[in-house]
Design a protein around this motif. Structure first.
Motif, PDB file in Angstrom:
ATOM      1  N   ILE A 108      -0.556   6.373   1.803  1.00 46.41           N
ATOM      2  CA  ILE A 108      -0.376   6.181   0.354  1.00 46.41           C
ATOM      3  C   ILE A 108      -1.483   6.970  -0.377  1.00 46.41           C
TER       4      ILE A 108
ATOM      5  N   GLU B 199      -2.905   7.977  -4.172  1.00 45.59           N
ATOM      6  CA  GLU B 199      -2.808   7.762  -5.617  1.00 45.59           C
ATOM      7  C   GLU B 199      -3.234   9.011  -6.356  1.00 45.59           C
TER       8      GLU B 199
ATOM      9  N   ASN C 104      -3.182  10.781 -10.243  1.00 42.25           N
ATOM     10  CA  ASN C 104      -2.861  10.691 -11.654  1.00 42.25           C
ATOM     11  C   ASN C 104      -2.265  12.000 -12.105  1.00 42.25           C
TER      12      ASN C 104
ATOM     13  N   SER D  45       5.401  11.482  -8.545  1.00 40.41           N
ATOM     14  CA  SER D  45       5.139  10.379  -7.628  1.00 40.41           C
ATOM     15  C   SER D  45       6.439  10.007  -6.933  1.00 40.41           C
TER      16      SER D  45
ATOM     17  N   VAL E 232       8.316   8.679  -2.868  1.00 39.78           N
ATOM     18  CA  VAL E 232       8.181   8.573  -1.419  1.00 39.78           C
ATOM     19  C   VAL E 232       8.759   9.834  -0.805  1.00 39.78           C
TER      20      VAL E 232
ATOM     21  N   THR F 171       3.746   8.112   0.521  1.00 39.88           N
ATOM     22  CA  THR F 171       4.018   7.544  -0.794  1.00 39.88           C
ATOM     23  C   THR F 171       2.943   8.039  -1.784  1.00 39.88           C
TER      24      THR F 171
ATOM     25  N   ILE G 126       1.600   7.645  -5.425  1.00 38.65           N
ATOM     26  CA  ILE G 126       1.643   6.725  -6.575  1.00 38.65           C
ATOM     27  C   ILE G 126       0.935   7.406  -7.759  1.00 38.65           C
ATOM     28  N   ASN G 127       1.624   7.299  -8.807  1.00 41.52           N
ATOM     29  CA  ASN G 127       0.978   7.816 -10.014  1.00 41.52           C
ATOM     30  C   ASN G 127      -0.151   6.865 -10.395  1.00 41.52           C
ATOM     31  N   ALA G 128      -1.318   7.388 -10.421  1.00 42.54           N
ATOM     32  CA  ALA G 128      -2.475   6.511 -10.623  1.00 42.54           C
ATOM     33  C   ALA G 128      -2.482   5.888 -11.994  1.00 42.54           C
TER      34      ALA G 128
ATOM     35  N   ASP H 287       0.041   4.987 -13.699  1.00 41.26           N
ATOM     36  CA  ASP H 287       0.958   3.839 -13.686  1.00 41.26           C
ATOM     37  C   ASP H 287       0.261   2.610 -13.141  1.00 41.26           C
ATOM     38  N   SER H 288      -0.417   2.876 -12.148  1.00 41.25           N
ATOM     39  CA  SER H 288      -1.083   1.735 -11.532  1.00 41.25           C
ATOM     40  C   SER H 288      -2.212   1.222 -12.427  1.00 41.25           C
TER      41      SER H 288
ATOM     42  N   ARG I  31      -0.612  -0.692 -15.041  1.00 44.25           N
ATOM     43  CA  ARG I  31      -0.236  -2.009 -14.553  1.00 44.25           C
ATOM     44  C   ARG I  31      -1.440  -2.945 -14.501  1.00 44.25           C
TER      45      ARG I  31
END
Lengths: 147, 1419
Positions: free
Chosen positions: B1276, B1278, B1280, B1362, B1364, B1406, B1408-1410, B1412-1413, B1416
């Motif tokens: 995974i 992350e 941005n 971002s 998978v 995976t 992940i758009n940082a 977004d996280s 969140r």
């Protein structure tokens, strides 16, 4: 009514013997003029004697006819001996009391067919004793039917 | 008138004319017949057994000479025939009245001599005519008176009596001893004679007369006066035309015509002093003094005088008298009867006569005792007086017959027959019928109508028998008829006639007649020997009934020749029984036993009959043995019962085991011979391979002091129970020296059977042994065989000396009485080598009963203790093997070949108490083993070390009588019912030349039940190149047992195992116990052992650096095999095994301890050889050891330990043969060009081609690409994307060449997902591929990797969003480096080029758009 049936090979050897009928009613004694006739245990050898001695007459008769069934060839007291001779000189001998040629002929023919089947068995040697149980039961059955 | 030749006259004393005493005569006859044995002529002739035996030589012999007893019977019968009212043949025709010329009162005496007023008693019965021809003879005795005187007297007589007178001169030889005038019976004083021969002519007849007379006097019912005239029998013989020796009177007849049948009657009263001189028959006294010689003083002239006297009598008086009578009666009676009036007369008389027929009888008859059938039979048969017309007619016919006018006689008989029949005078009637038959037979020259004649005789016989009850006359008729037939050579009709007279009343007569009938069958135009045999049997039967034993025996014996070998079983039994019995009565016990022995056999006789036979046999044997005991030459006999099947006889040695699966044992023995004698034995000496396990000599070998058993089948063929007692073997011992020079007539034979020292020593068991010098024999006291029962009997023999022991046969006692012996007759296999042998049936000599006794040997006995009958699959239990040496010598080099080697592990005696699953502490164990496939079938069994006297030779052996215990672990390796076979072999401490090795067979059966079903699978781990995930699926197949997993171990040269997650405790119990029918999965990780793991290991690897890996070894070995190099003897280098134990619970099981190690090795070997057999069928299995290794580098074996806590069972399963390496043909074909194409034999070329083909194109080995590729990156990431629009992630790609020998070139192409979307058929990929990313930098990479080399690249991937991503996108094209592979053949190159590898599992990343996280997180 008792019967004694024997198949005799070419060397005067019995290859099959059977006694049937209501046994114990009459017996044959060694004295030829004793009239009581019964197949008793102690006189069973006499059947063989009679059949064996009748072979002489079969040999005499067989050249006089083309038929295989020689009818009654011999007589011992009240007993008749009927004979049937196969092409291979195997003799079918029947010791019986009453003369009934047709039924005896049928019986002989049936036995002859049975014997041919035995002969076709590649493991059977000519002149050797027939030990097949199937043959025995079939002969008895034929006797029941015809005699 | 035609001349009558051979006319015979009979003379008889008038007073001797009596009616026959039938009872007495039959007694005499039977005595006589008994006394006559076999004639010499019969001995010259061969016995009749087939038709061709009736040859001309036989037929040339007169039948009377063959059966002299019959001839004698016939003669006596006619001698005793006596007179009867119904025929006149025995009635007097004329009467001779003789008187001496010396008689002073001649006239008076003559008057007295024939006084009609007081006739002889016979005439009183009335049927005999007293009015017969009288003939007067004047006897002139030279000694008494002068001739002149006599002639004067004769002249006087002539004047008185007319022509019927004769002067007979006698005693012309002068008297030498005049003093003895008055005593003619005194001893003669041998007068001087010119011809002695003449005087002798009477003696034989007179002697016989005396004998007969004595017979009569000795028998109580004798009538002293009824002695017979000797010459009578001739009437019969002359009738039947035989020229038998005539009585002296007859033979002296010189006249051409003499009277046929005539009675001369001498009145007894008259003869007085001169009686002996007249003719000399009429003896006065009953006691005849033997030395009397009659007719001593007769000169030749006197004899001639007698001749002329008889001639004159017949010619001048007798025949004319008879003719006169015939004429007279014919005119008076017969003609009138033949006319119409006569018939009317007779009919009228018959119908109108008031009284019964007896009115015609002589009134005297009524009270006469001689009238037949009056006393004992109400039906009075009439008797005709001599003057009745019927009697006269009969007499007329008889006279005509005598004078041989048969046609006339026939007509008269025929006429009078009707009268007899009408009067119911059956005796007369029968007589007439008889005579008609005889007439017909006499008259016709060619007899056409024989049945007619037979009919007459049959009627006659039947009438005699049934109506008259006079079998005596029926016999006479039959005899006459038979003799006539014989004379006319009509033998064919004879039997019927004879058999007619074989009623129950007279056994002797019946027997004689049956015998004659039998002989007549032989003389038929076509001899009927079977009829002959039958009638002989009947005759013998009748002879037996009337105690004529010798004759009975003879008849049966003659008949038995014909029935021989024809298998008429009942007939044979009857004949043998009769012969046995008769010869017993005759006192010939040997022969009797011989015949009775033939009766003791399988037969169709009922039980009672068989037991009667047996009883009689035993009785006779008892007599026989009591008699023979005195003679002291009492040999045991071969008895027909019981039957001992010689083929079943075999020697069972004491070390013999089950014989049930012979073939499998044989195969095992053969394999043992091939496999078991290659290495070195325990002492380091090479094993010498024997040709046969057991002995080298192709003979049964047994050791001194070891008992062996002789086993055989006994069969009782009879329906009744028999007992056999005191069974003992008959053996023969030949010493060693004698048997070595075996051709020298077996010099030192000692048949110990006769040894007297029968000291019965009872063995420790119930076995009775009889001790002999060289061996002991078991004696079996009793065996009882029921009817038709079969039993197997084994008798023990204990050899005591070295040499040869031959088992010859069996001795026993039948029913505690009959001492019998049976030889064992065995033959070897049928020979088929030469043509001669093929044409006939020739057998090799059998040596299986010829034992060689050697020096003492060890004898092994084994027993398994606590052997399980039921095992779970995989379960391990301990079994204790007890080894016992029962022999006389130490036992060494004990080995065992097992049929199921993977089931067993053999331990040492010290390990007896050891636990199966020993607690160990190590989680990793190291083990260095020989990496070669060993033969797991044959195992050494460790024996305790022997305390040797000389210490330098340490030997492991088991001394005699000792026992040792060895632990053996058994593991249920395979499911099913198994029969474990153990073939133990061992040696003696001493070097025994005859017998090096001995073997012992042993088997046990066990059933193995299913327990756990285990599947293992591996999958490359994504974590690294040298990592695999191991999954194990375990299913509990049991219904009610709960399994507890204990430990999982891996055994591998180069891999170790570790749990995937280390939380070992926690819910360990739930993970490690499997309830029934449940399946669980457990996962492990497998890693390669790093070489630089520890320093120790490095050192180790360094030290092993000169070792070759298993793959190289195999490849080289195969190469050598192909090139046909002989020395394949090198061994693979040892391999280091690493065992990792992962326990489920606290304790660890050590895997390197013996039972487990042994089991794992066994399993490994088993698996390895089995796979090799299927993979390389063309390489013989005995070469595996030199070609293949036990472990390859990448092999992993797993062992899963479990226990069932509820039932205390524990066990383990193996998963063998997980190969984590790359599949590669073990044969790399490196230097295949060097294989020579030429060979000496075409066969070898073909074999080699086949081998090469099988190696290069083996379907079992599809070479995989040797390269492995793994992509590694973070899972995974992350990023941005707002900060930076491209996310670049470094990805590590590792590529490893897993091949152990090949240098590989490859091209790696990194593929972007958009490019070959179409290629992707994977649905999973389709779902996610819209996520596009890009590789950065060069996407192609070329490199070469040498063997086992690993390379790592770094490559970057660029992501714009971002999501998978499956980053496993590449293509690897593999090419072998041609140069590196050393100029390999093109074929191999072609076969290996062009591997294209593509990823088959996604590697997900995976991103992940940082932001977004982050967002969140903000929320």
């Amino acid at each position: 009514m008792s019967f004694y049936f024997a198949i005799v090979g070419t060397k005067d050897n019995p290859i099959y013997e059977v006694e049937f009928g209501s046994s114990g009613t009459k017996s044959i004694g060694l004295d030829p003029n004793v009239k009581v006739i019964r197949f008793k245990d102690e006189h069973r050898h006499l059947n063989q004697f009679i059949i064996h001695s009748a072979l002489d007459l079969v040999e005499e008769l067989q050249w006089n006819t083309n038929a295989m069934y020689l009818k009654s060839v011999d007589k011992f007291n009240e007993w008749h001996i009927s004979a049937f001779i196969s092409a291979g000189n195997i003799k079918f001998m029947l010791l019986h009391e009453s003369k009934n040629e047709d039924s005896i002929r049928n019986f002989f023919n049936e036995c002859y067919e049975l014997y041919i089947k035995i002969l076709m068995n590649p493991f059977y040697e000519v002149n050797s004793p027939i030990t097949s149980i199937g043959f025995d039961t079939k002969v008895r059955f034929a006797a029941k039917r015809y005699l | 008138m035609n001349p009558i030749e051979n006319f015979t006259v009979r003379f008889a004393h008038l007073n001797s004319l009596e009616q026959p005493d039938i009872q007495l005569t039959s007694q005499i006859i039977s005595e006589k017949v008994k006394s006559i044995g076999n004639p010499d002529t019969l001995n010259d002739l061969p016995p009749i057994s087939k038709k061709s035996d009736v040859n001309e030589r036989y037929l040339a012999v007169n039948q009377d000479d063959i059966t002299p007893w019959y001839t004698e019977y016939r003669r006596l019968f006619f001698t005793f025939i006596g007179v009867s009212e119904h025929d006149t043949f025995d009635h007097p025709v004329a009467c001779i009245i003789a008187i001496s010329s010396s008689n002073p009162d001649l006239d008076n005496t003559l008057q007295q001599l024939y006084n009609t007023s007081s006739p002889a008693p016979i005439f009183e019965k009335g049927f005999m005519d007293p009015n017969i021809l009288k003939y007067y003879v004047l006897l002139h005795d030279n000694h008494k008176v002068t001739l002149e005187h006599s002639e004067a007297v004769f002249e006087n007589m002539k004047r008185t009596y007319g022509l019927n007178c004769h002067l007979l001169k006698l005693n012309s030889i002068p008297l030498t001893t005049p003093s003895e005038n008055n005593d003619p019976f005194s001893a003669p004083t041998s007068p001087v004679k010119s011809s002695n021969s003449i005087t002798d002519i009477w003696t034989s007849y007179i002697n016989e007369n005396n004998i007969l007379q004595n017979l009569f006097t000795t028998s109580p019912s004798t009538q002293s006066t009824s002695f017979e005239n000797h010459s009578r029998q001739n009437s019969l013989t002359s009738l039947s035309g035989y020229s038998l020796p005539l009585s002296p009177t007859m033979s002296t007849l010189s006249s051409p015509t003499s009277s046929f049948n005539e009675e001369m009657i001498f009145s007894k009263e008259n003869i007085g002093v001169d009686s002996q001189n007249t003719i000399g028959f009429n003896l006065v006294g009953n006691i005849a003094p033997p030395p009397v010689i009659y007719g001593q003083y007769l000169s030749e002239g006197d004899i001639v005088g007698v001749h002329t006297f008889i001639g004159e009598l017949v010619r001048q008086s007798l025949v004319p008298y008879m003719e006169r009578n015939i004429r007279q009666w014919n005119e008076q009676v017969a003609s009138s009867r033949r006319g119409i009036t006569g018939r009317l007369f007779s009919a009228g008389r018959r119908y109108f006569s008031t009284g019964p027929k007896s009115t015609t009888m002589n009134p005297q008859l009524a009270q006469s005792p001689y009238v037949f059938n009056t006393q004992n039979n109400n039906l009075a048969s009439p008797t005709y007086a001599h003057h009745t017309p019927e009697a006269q007619m009969r007499k007329l016919a008889d006279y005509a017959f005598m004078l041989r006018d048969y046609k006339f006689a026939h007509s008269v008989y025929d006429t009078v027959k009707k009268d007899f029949s009408a009067d119911k005078a059956w005796k007369y009637y029968a007589g007439a019928q008889e005579m008609i038959g005889i007439c017909l037979l006499m008259v016709s020259t060619n007899i056409g109508n024989r049945t007619d004649i037979d009919h007459y005789f049959e009627q006659s016989v039947n009438t005699y028998l049934n109506r008259v009850k006079a079998p005596f006359y029926a016999t006479k008729t039959t005899l006459l008829y038979y003799e006539m037939l014989k004379f006319r050579n009509l033998y064919k009709d004879a039997p019927a006639a004879l058999v007619r007279m074989t009623g129950d009343d007279f056994d002797l007569r019946s027997a004689l007649f049956l015998e004659q009938a039998a002989l007549a069958f032989l003389r038929c135009p076509r001899p009927m020997i079977r009829k002959y045999a039958f009638h002989m049997i009947m005759a013998g039967h009748r002879y037996g009934k009337c105690n004529q034993r010798e004759h009975a025996y003879r008849c049966y014996l003659a008949a038995s020749k014909i029935f021989e070998n024809h298998s008429w079983s009942l007939v044979d039994d009857h004949i043998h029984f009769a012969l046995g019995r008769q010869s017993f009565y005759l006192g010939d016990l040997d022969t009797a036993l011989k015949f009775f022995l033939k009766l003791l056999r399988a037969s169709r006789q009922p039980e009672t009959q068989q037991s009667a036979y047996l009883k009689e046999f035993l009785y006779i044997y008892k007599q026989y043995s009591s008699k023979k005991d005195k003679d002291l030459n009492f040999e045991p006999q071969e008895l027909p019962i019981p039957i001992i099947d010689s083929d079943s006889v075999r020697v069972v040695l004491s070390n013999f085991q089950s014989n049930e699966y012979d073939e499998i044992w044989d195969i095992m023995e053969k394999e043992f011979l091939e496999e078991g004698f290659t290495g070195l034995d325990i002492c380091g000496k090479p094993r010498k391979k024997p040709s046969l396990l057991g002995s080298d000599l192709h003979r049964t070998v047994c050791a001194v002091g070891e008992p062996f058993f002789v086993q055989f089948n006994v069969h009782n063929p009879m329906n009744i129970q028999i007992n056999i007692n005191d069974l003992i073997l008959e053996c023969e011992y030949i010493t060693f020296e004698a048997s070595k020079e075996n051709s020298s007539n077996s010099c030192e034979e000692t048949n110990n059977e006769e040894l007297p020292q029968k000291n019965d020593n009872t063995d420790s068991a119930d076995i009775k042994l009889i001790k002999f010098e060289a061996f002991d024999l078991e004696i079996l006291p009793e065996v009882c065989l029921q009817g038709l029962e079969k039993k197997t009997i084994s008798l023990r023999v204990l050899p005591k000396k070295q040499g040869t022991l031959k088992v010859l046969g069996l001795q026993y006692t039948l029913n505690s009485l009959v001492h019998g012996i049976k030889k064992f007759l065995r033959h070897g296999k049928r020979l088929n080598d030469t043509k001669e042998q093929r044409m006939s049936v020739i057998y090799a000599t059998d040596r299986s009963l010829d034992l060689m006794v050697t020096s003492p040997m060890p004898l092994l006995e084994v027993a398994f203790h606590s052997f399980p009958e039921l095992l779970f699959s995989g379960e391990v239990t301990k079994v204790v093997l007890e080894i016992n040496n029962k022999g006389q010598k130490g036992l060494t080099d004990l080995r065992v070949k097992m049929s199921h080697p993977s089931f067993f592990c053999i331990g040492n005696a010290e390990m007896l108490e050891q636990k199966i699953y020993d607690n160990g502490s190590l989680t990793t164990e190291k083990l260095k083993i020989k990496n070669s496939i060993f033969n797991s079938n044959i195992k050494n069994i460790p024996l305790p070390q022997k305390e040797c006297i000389n210490s330098n030779s340490t030997s492991f052996s088991l001394s005699p009588g000792n026992t040792t215990l060895i632990p053996i672990w058994i593991r249920g390796d395979r499911i099913g019912k198994h029969t474990f076979r153990f073939l133990f072999t061992y040696e003696s401490e001493d070097n025994n030349m005859a017998m090096k090795y001995r073997s012992l067979r042993y088997f046990k059966t066990t059933q193995v039940l299913p327990s756990l079903k285990i599947n293992a699978f591996t999958r490359p781990s994504t974590r690294g190149l040298n990592e695999f995930i191991l999954g194990i699926e375990i299913e509990n197949l049991q219904i009610d047992e709960k399994f507890q997993l204990v430990q999982l171990s891996s055994i591998s040269p180069s891999w170790i195992m570790s749990p995937i997650n280390n939380e070992s405790s926690g819910n360990a119990d739930s993970k490690s116990s499997i309830t029934p029918r449940q399946t669980i999965f457990i996962y492990y990780r497998i890693n390669r052992i790093e070489k630089h793991f520890t320093n120790d290991n490095v050192v180790e690897t360094n030290s092993e650096s000169n070792d070759i890996t298993p793959e190289i070894f195999t490849s080289n070995a195969l190469e050598r095999l192909l090139t046909g190099e002989k020395n394949l003897q090198s061994e693979p280098s040892p391999v280091n095994l690493t065992i990792t134990n992962v326990p489920f619970q606290d304790h660890t099981i050590s895997n390197s301890a013996n039972p487990l190690e042994g089991f794992s090795m066994n399993s490994r070997v088993q698996w390895r050889s089995n796979t090799l057999i299927s993979q390389f069928p063309f390489i013989p299995s005995n070469k595996y050891q030199n070609i293949f290794t036990l472990y390859n580098t990448n092999d992993v074996d797993l062992a899963l330990y479990w226990s069932i806590p509820s039932s205390q069972r524990q066990g383990h399963h193996y998963i063998v043969g997980i190969n984590l390496g790359v599949q590669q043909n073990p044969f790399q074909g490196l230097s295949i060009s060097s294989a020579p194409n030429r060979a000496l034999f075409e066969q070898t070329i073909r074999e080699r081609a086949l081998l090469l083909n099988s190696l290069t194109k083996n379907k079992n080995f599809k070479d995989d690409s040797p390269l492995k590729l793994v992509i590694q990156c973070v899972d995974i990431y992350e990023h941005n994307f707002e900060l930076q629009s491209f996310c670049i992630i470094p990805i590590t790609i590792s590529i490893k060449n897993c091949s152990w020998n090949k240098k590989v070139g490859f091209t790696l192409e990194m593929i972007s997902p958009d490019q070959n979307e179409t290629n992707r058929s994977n649905a999973f990929h389709k779902a996610i591929t819209p996520m596009i990313f890009h590789w950065m930098g060069s996407t192609f990479k070329y490199a070469t990797l040498s063997a086992s080399e690993e390379q790592t690249f770094m490559i970057k991937a660029c992501f714009i969003r971002s999501g998978v991503y499956d980053i496993n996108r590449w293509r690897l094209t593999v090419k072998y480096d041609q140069n590196a592979s050393g100029g390999g053949r093109n074929e191999s190159g072609v076969g290996m080029k062009g591997y294209v590898q593509m990823p088959n599992t996604p590697h997900l990343l995976t991103i992940i758009n940082a932001k977004d996280s982050w967002e969140r997180d903000q929320k």
